[in-house]
Every structure is written in C-alpha cells, then in structure tokens.
Design an enzyme around this catalytic site. Sequence first.
Site, short mmCIF file in Angstrom:
data_model
loop_
_atom_site.label_atom_id
_atom_site.label_comp_id
_atom_site.label_asym_id
_atom_site.label_seq_id
_atom_site.Cartn_x
_atom_site.Cartn_y
_atom_site.Cartn_z
N ARG A 170 0.85 -1.19 0.00
CA ARG A 170 0.00 0.00 0.00
C ARG A 170 0.89 1.25 0.00
NH1 ARG A 170 -4.45 -1.83 4.61
NH2 ARG A 170 -5.31 -3.60 3.45
N ASP A 183 2.41 4.95 -0.41
CA ASP A 183 1.87 6.26 -0.05
C ASP A 183 1.81 7.20 -1.24
OD1 ASP A 183 1.55 5.57 2.60
OD2 ASP A 183 3.47 6.41 3.24
N TYR A 234 12.13 -2.71 -1.53
CA TYR A 234 12.01 -1.31 -1.91
C TYR A 234 13.38 -0.76 -2.30
CZ TYR A 234 7.20 -0.65 -0.23
OH TYR A 234 5.85 -0.70 -0.07
N ARG A 239 11.07 5.20 4.45
CA ARG A 239 11.41 6.62 4.37
C ARG A 239 12.04 7.12 5.67
NH1 ARG A 239 5.98 9.22 2.97
NH2 ARG A 239 7.20 11.13 3.28
#
Length: 284
Positions: A70, A72, A131, A222
């Site tokens: 999911r 952002d 990621y 992040r």
Amino acid sequence: MTTTDPTAADPSGSAAARPGPVRVRLTVAYDGSAFHGMAANEGVATVAGTLAEALGRVLRHPVTLSVAGRTDKGVHAHGQVVSLDVADPLVDLGALARAVNGICGPEISVRAATIVADDFDARFSATWRAYRYTVLNRPDPDPFLARTAWWVPEPLDLNALRLGCDPLIGSHDFSSFCRRPKGAGPEVTLVRRVLDARWHDLGDGVLRFDIRANAFCHQMVRSIVGLLVDVGRGRRRAGQVAGIRRAGDRAGVPTVAPPHGLCLWEVGYPALGAPTSDPRGPRP
C-alpha cells in the site's frame, strides 16, 4: 478485447457448462507523482482506483483488487503485484494488459499478467517485499531525476551510510521508524524482519538504498532513509542507529525522506522459488 466463448464446446450453451471465474495476477509499474497513494480513496486519484476502473471497463464487470504494497502518495512502483478475479476463464491476458495500458499509460503500466491458483492473494501470499530509494548526492539538482530521487546537496559519507545498515538486519520492533495505525491497540505489532539492507554507489552522485523485508509498516523505509542520510551528513553516528531502534520512540527519527525517491521494486512469493521469510510474520 477478444475472448473465446467458453460454451462453444457445449451445444446447449447452458450456464452449468461455463467454468467459474479465474484469479489473475498483474505485475504493475507506476509513476506515483500524480496519485494519492495506492489504496482506493473516493474523491482523489489513486493507483488502485484508476486501475480498477480501467479493468472494469475492459472486462465489463466490477473488480476488487488485492495489492501487495500500500504505497503512499507520491511513491512509485516497478514490481507492484495486484490480484483480482476475472469472470471469463478464457480471458486473453495479453489483450487485457494492452487495453488497460491504453487507458492508464504512461503513468500506470501492466508489465505482466498471469492466471494463478484460486487461493493466491497479492497481499497475503507475499513472503517479502523489496524497496529501492534513490538519492542524488551532488551540488546541483538534476531535473531529469527530480521525480524519482531525493536531492541532497551536502556530501554524504558512503561508509557511514553502509555501517548504519547493520543494526537494521533481523527481526526487530521498528516503532521508532513507523507511524502507528490510527486506533491501533497494544496488540498491533510493529515487529518486522529485515532480510537485507544496503547502499549502492551508482556513479555520478547517484546513491541507491535497497531494503528487503517480510513486510513494512507505514513510513518505515522513508524513516530509515531519513535517519541514514543524517548519519551520512554527520548529524548522527552509525553507532547510534541500534540505540534509536531499541528505544521505540518515533521522536528519535525526526527526518522522514520525501516520498518521490521511493519505489516498490519487487514482491516475492513461494511459488516463484524466490527467497522467503517466515510466512507467519506480520503483514503490512
């Protein structure tokens, strides 16, 4: 989109002769710049909402999507995975992908489409996600990387960045790096198992951070990148990362890297023979 009539082999054309729906897996890439995240959200453009609308138009029936990650607002993807049920068991997947890309491209692209087992779920069947985060580390910005890389003009110490990765490997409570879900009780765990985390120097000031884990919590990558960049700047020491992680205090990681440098690169599933983590681990 061209399909074959599933009743052609049955002269009666009875409904009983029609096989049931099939589950389809899509590998999807997208530029998240113009979208308010992956998850459908009424009133704003999202990747899942746009994709579901296009699939519904092409397939001529509503679809419900399950997504592996999911992402952002502003986050990109190269290997997002989506699963859905398609009513026509003889659907032409190549034609489906081309039609959806014609509607959604170039911001959203269906890179691959396959029929999978009925119990496959893009989210809950996944055993790891990977990621990538890109940092442009040179004095001048690059307009051609502006949408996909975080420009950090101050010199970064690559060795310090790499040393800061070591305390992240393994199963840990990542509360210091995650936004706790609204209304979540104490039973909600932020323990995640990080399988790999490392920095790469791609040359010409481009640095890339790769991280793979069984799952991620909100803003985890992040926040990790934000802390490590502070280490690379000399504002923190690599030796402090383990203590910050153990503290479980969100205030200990004030810098959150901007979303546009982040990309969901790949998702792993056991059937693909890829490396796996504990399938009983927490879900994103």
